[in-house]
Design an enzyme around this catalytic site. Structure first.
Site, PDB file in Angstrom:
ATOM      1  N   VAL A  45       0.772  -1.203  -0.054  1.00 44.03           N
ATOM      2  CA  VAL A  45      -0.039  -0.054  -0.160  1.00 44.03           C
ATOM      3  C   VAL A  45       0.750   1.448   0.003  1.00 44.03           C
ATOM      4  O   VAL A  45       0.660   2.181  -0.739  1.00 44.03           O
ATOM      5  CB  VAL A  45      -1.015   0.047   1.174  1.00 44.03           C
ATOM      6  N   CYS A  46       1.998   1.261   0.968  1.00 44.41           N
ATOM      7  CA  CYS A  46       2.962   2.407   0.709  1.00 44.41           C
ATOM      8  C   CYS A  46       3.413   2.455  -0.560  1.00 44.41           C
ATOM      9  O   CYS A  46       3.636   3.666  -1.046  1.00 44.41           O
ATOM     10  CB  CYS A  46       4.075   2.093   1.757  1.00 44.41           C
ATOM     11  N   ALA A  47       3.977   1.449  -1.291  1.00 44.39           N
ATOM     12  CA  ALA A  47       4.426   1.733  -2.758  1.00 44.39           C
ATOM     13  C   ALA A  47       3.211   2.267  -3.518  1.00 44.39           C
ATOM     14  O   ALA A  47       3.694   3.315  -4.218  1.00 44.39           O
ATOM     15  CB  ALA A  47       4.747   0.392  -3.290  1.00 44.39           C
TER      16      ALA A  47
END
Length: 153
Positions: A45-47
């Site tokens: 999700v951070c990516a």
């Protein structure tokens, strides 16, 4: 520490970006700045959150806005991650040492986990906070909502 609120002056900082350059918030006076906080590099999700900044960079620029990605990871880690993700222009800042100091100043540090909230903080040309939103850790921020906030300010 209290979470930063709309109308507050954003605390200044100097952090290294993924290329090892010192980035100072006040260097962007006269522009809007989006501080897009993500918990940890190398997570899905951070990516996607950071890739959405890169994919929409032209639109950010058309609204006089600089998007910056922030987390507690070190700058060498963020550099390797940016290369892996194909992020060539958006600067990914390392709130590494003192660990989470800037996230803490913004009231976004999660002491128990040792990383920041997933959050977006939009700062106006005058250095005042225009918008703050935190998200559940597993939730990807809606880039259309972010851009609408920028356009509406």
């Amino acid at each position: 520490m209290n979470r930063i609120s709309v109308g507050d002056f954003a605390p200044d900082f100097i952090l290294k970006d993924n290329r090892g350059q010192d980035i100072r918030l006040t260097d962007y006076k006269g522009k809007k700045v989006l501080l897009s906080w993500h918990p940890l590099a190398w997570t899905r999700v951070c990516a996607e959150q950071m890739q959405s900044l890169e994919a929409n960079l032209a639109e950010f620029e058309s609204y006089n806005t600089i998007p910056l990605g922030l987390s507690v990871d070190s700058y060498p880690c963020k550099n390797a991650w940016a290369k892996e993700l194909g992020i060539a222009q958006v600067q990914l800042l390392a709130d590494f040492w003192p660990h989470g100091e800037i996230a803490n100043k913004y009231g976004l540090f999660r002491e128990q986990e040792g990383f920041s909230e997933r959050a977006n903080v939009l700062i106006g040309e005058d250095g005042r906070v225009l918008w703050v939103k935190t998200y559940p850790i597993p939730e990807l921020p809606d880039i259309a909502e972010v851009l609408n906030q920028i356009k509406g300010v």
